[in-house]
Design an enzyme around this catalytic site. Structure first.
Site, PDB file in Angstrom:
ATOM      1  N   PHE A  51      92.055  47.938 104.915  1.00 16.53           N
ATOM      2  CA  PHE A  51      90.780  47.230 105.090  1.00 16.53           C
ATOM      3  C   PHE A  51      89.676  48.098 105.686  1.00 16.53           C
ATOM      4  O   PHE A  51      89.023  47.712 106.646  1.00 16.53           O
ATOM      5  CB  PHE A  51      90.977  45.968 105.938  1.00 16.53           C
ATOM      6  CG  PHE A  51      92.244  45.212 105.640  1.00 16.53           C
ATOM      7  CD1 PHE A  51      92.525  44.772 104.367  1.00 16.53           C
ATOM      8  CD2 PHE A  51      93.170  44.949 106.639  1.00 16.53           C
ATOM      9  CE1 PHE A  51      93.701  44.076 104.084  1.00 16.53           C
ATOM     10  CE2 PHE A  51      94.346  44.260 106.373  1.00 16.53           C
ATOM     11  CZ  PHE A  51      94.613  43.821 105.091  1.00 16.53           C
ATOM     12  N   HIS A  52      89.453  49.270 105.087  1.00 16.63           N
ATOM     13  CA  HIS A  52      88.402  50.169 105.551  1.00 16.63           C
ATOM     14  C   HIS A  52      87.400  50.484 104.441  1.00 16.63           C
ATOM     15  O   HIS A  52      87.130  51.650 104.165  1.00 16.63           O
ATOM     16  CB  HIS A  52      89.005  51.485 106.058  1.00 16.63           C
ATOM     17  CG  HIS A  52      89.881  51.349 107.251  1.00 16.63           C
ATOM     18  ND1 HIS A  52      90.758  52.349 107.652  1.00 16.63           N
ATOM     19  CD2 HIS A  52      90.019  50.346 108.155  1.00 16.63           C
ATOM     20  CE1 HIS A  52      91.399  51.955 108.741  1.00 16.63           C
ATOM     21  NE2 HIS A  52      90.970  50.745 109.060  1.00 16.63           N
ATOM     22  N   PRO A  53      86.818  49.486 103.774  1.00  8.79           N
ATOM     23  CA  PRO A  53      85.876  49.804 102.699  1.00  8.79           C
ATOM     24  C   PRO A  53      84.590  50.418 103.243  1.00  8.79           C
ATOM     25  O   PRO A  53      84.024  49.948 104.229  1.00  8.79           O
ATOM     26  CB  PRO A  53      85.605  48.445 102.053  1.00  8.79           C
ATOM     27  CG  PRO A  53      85.837  47.453 103.153  1.00  8.79           C
ATOM     28  CD  PRO A  53      86.961  48.027 103.964  1.00  8.79           C
TER      29      PRO A  53
END
Length: 546
Positions: free
Chosen positions: A474-476
């Site tokens: 979850f690191h866009p």
């Protein structure tokens, strides 16, 4: 919180998104009592107990009260799987639902940004902005701040099995490291976390709540921004819906888009800003052509290896025992410590997939628990998860509006493992994880691989298994890329190219993903942006006075 009939009007600054960056901006810009600031958030209050109890991330992700409930498109590199893609839909944004790991990345990340033409974004340039808001448990030093709004704490628990992993990693040259945030994160250790006395410390507690008493700051929740208001070549305000009404607000100064790497490009496209072929396919007239909007999407893909162990205390065994569950609850109730104070990952390691790498390109998240898949029940036997991700993937994707409906999820395509280099690193990462688990220090725990499993050996078998078990952490970033070139979406001052009155201030401006978790870099970006915005406003006032 304001009433709907008080929202319409004129402001100096309108901030879209009360997530990590938006809370920082609201605090810093409203510090000037002459500035009128409006902060708009699509989600609701963070007044929800699971936001604040660290283990509550399990109950916030996949919960429509706090999560946008997004999913990716089917990913060819993941054997056609679509991943759940949590994004915070609550005051504090992802800082209210994330893993709380405090990580800046490597000095080389920011020096790389500067070398790409983003002057003012090298490590020496950004370090003061990391320090500005930090309140580090060890106090002030040349590399850490004290007394700021962003609390950084040690974790409040230890696990013998994780310390055995650390001891075993030494055998392979991964040495203990006291500080992952000094610009060179190579080594191993427990992650520092954004907590205070065992409670999540989100951007609301740190930045927004102290500013709410200011009469010049208005915050409105449950308000979905639908589009920007354009007047010629200027962004003059925003339109949003709340309680069945469509409202508008105008900015005499600037609109600051802080909706995150997924929603910021979507909102630009809904406003007619982006690639003509994307906008035309949605029936949206082109107001401003900007080809980079929604492109350059990057993320960290995590490969979960699982090892059954013997004679070790793990969360699996505690949670599957009535006495263990009771002790977990009691420990947190009395001391705000123990498993309920856990970040999703407690122990980390940074190393190289190959000795030729100049800096570490792998990050391990090691956890004293295991499941078949994220969200599944914990295994009934003691086990640990040794997850590893490629910190600097070459694969890039995109995010684009899927319909003209502002409430609809955009299409998210990550293109994970789409390059030969990323597939090579993935293979090396799993083999390295397996090797570490053969260390002498771990033999007393008799580790037994159960995921992907010892039968999976050839490159082809392993790539198929990776496609089945890998998932996002979850690191866009990157979808409104900062750059000095005409193809970038924003310039190094974060101003949208070709239009006045709009800046983008969130993880979407990163030209390349950082070598670590992303929450603290977003705090830094917002701190730096606030200084640039205030400085620009002062320069404009001087020009008018002259």
């Amino acid at each position: 919180m304001t009433h709907a009939d008080e929202i319409d009007g004129r402001y100096d600054y309108i901030i879209v998104g009360a997530g990590t960056a938006g809370c920082v901006l609201a605090n810093r810009l409203s510090a000037d009592p002459s500035s009128r600031v409006l902060l708009i958030e699509a989600g609701g209050s963070d007044n929800y107990h699971w936001v604040h109890i660290p283990v509550g991330y399990l109950y916030c992700i996949g919960n429509p009260r706090t999560d946008w409930m997004m999913k990716t498109a089917a990913e060819p590199g993941l054997n056609g799987r679509s991943l759940v893609y949590p994004r915070g839909k609550v005051l504090g944004g992802c800082s209210s639902v994330n893993g709380m790991i405090c990580m800046r990345g490597q000095a080389a990340d920011y020096d790389g940004w500067r070398q790409m033409g983003n002057l003012g974004w090298g490590w020496d340039d950004v370090l003061p902005f990391f320090l500005k808001s930090e309140d580090h448990h060890a106090g002030r030093s040349p590399l850490h701040g004290s007394g700021g709004e962003w609390k950084v704490s040690r974790q409040r628990l230890r696990w013998d099995i994780l310390e055995a992993v650390q001891e075993g990693a030494k055998q392979f040259g991964i040495m203990p490291r006291a500080d992952f945030n000094d610009g060179d994160n190579e080594g191993s250790g427990y992650f520092e976390v954004n907590q205070h006395r065992g409670i999540r410390w989100n951007a609301v507690k740190g930045f927004l709540k102290p500013a709410l008493r200011r009469p010049n700051l208005r915050v409105v929740t449950n308000a979905l921004t639908e589009s920007l208001i354009l007047e010629g070549r200027r962004v003059a305000g925003v339109r949003f819906s709340r309680g069945g009404r469509t409202l508008g607000a105008r900015a005499d100064g600037e609109v600051l888009l802080a909706a995150g790497s997924i929603n910021s490009p979507k909102l630009l496209e809904l406003s007619g800003i982006g690639r003509p072929e994307i906008l035309g396919g949605l029936g949206i007239p082109v107001a401003h052509e900007l080809a980079g909007v929604g492109e350059n999407l990057q993320d960290h893909l995590q490969i979960r290896t699982v090892f059954k162990v013997a004679g070790a205390r793990t969360l699996n065994t505690l949670f599957n025992s009535p006495f263990g569950k009771a002790s977990i609850a009691l420990q947190y109730a009395l001391l705000q410590s123990g498993p309920m104070s856990m970040a999703p990952s407690q122990f980390g390691m940074f190393t190289r997939s190959d000795p030729s790498r100049a800096t570490p390109d792998l990050e391990y998240h090691v956890q004293p628990l295991s499941t078949d898949r994220l969200g599944d029940p914990l295994h009934p036997f003691p086990a640990i998860t040794v997850s590893v991700c490629n910190l600097r993937p070459d694969s890039v994707g995109s995010v684009h509006a899927s319909t003209r409906d502002p409430a609809a999820q955009p299409e998210i395509r990550l293109n994970y493992l789409s390059t030969p280099s990323d597939r090579e690193v993935a293979l090396k990462a799993v083999r390295q994880a397996r090797q570490i688990m053969t260390a002498q220090a771990l033999t007393r725990f008799r580790p037994e691989e159960i995921l992907p499993g010892p039968a999976v050996q050839t490159d082809a078998e392993l790539m198929t298994a990776i496609g089945d078990i890998a998932t996002t952490i979850f690191h866009p970033v990157g979808t409104c890329r900062m750059g000095a070139d005409p193809q970038s979406v924003v310039d190094p001052e974060l101003r949208l190219r070709g239009l006045d009155g709009l800046r983008v201030v969130d993880a979407s401006i990163m030209p390349k993903i950082v070598s670590g978790n992303t929450a603290s870099p977003v705090i830094m970006i917002a701190e730096k942006a606030a200084q640039m915005i205030v400085g620009s406003s002062r320069r404009a006032a001087v020009r008018l006075a002259g």
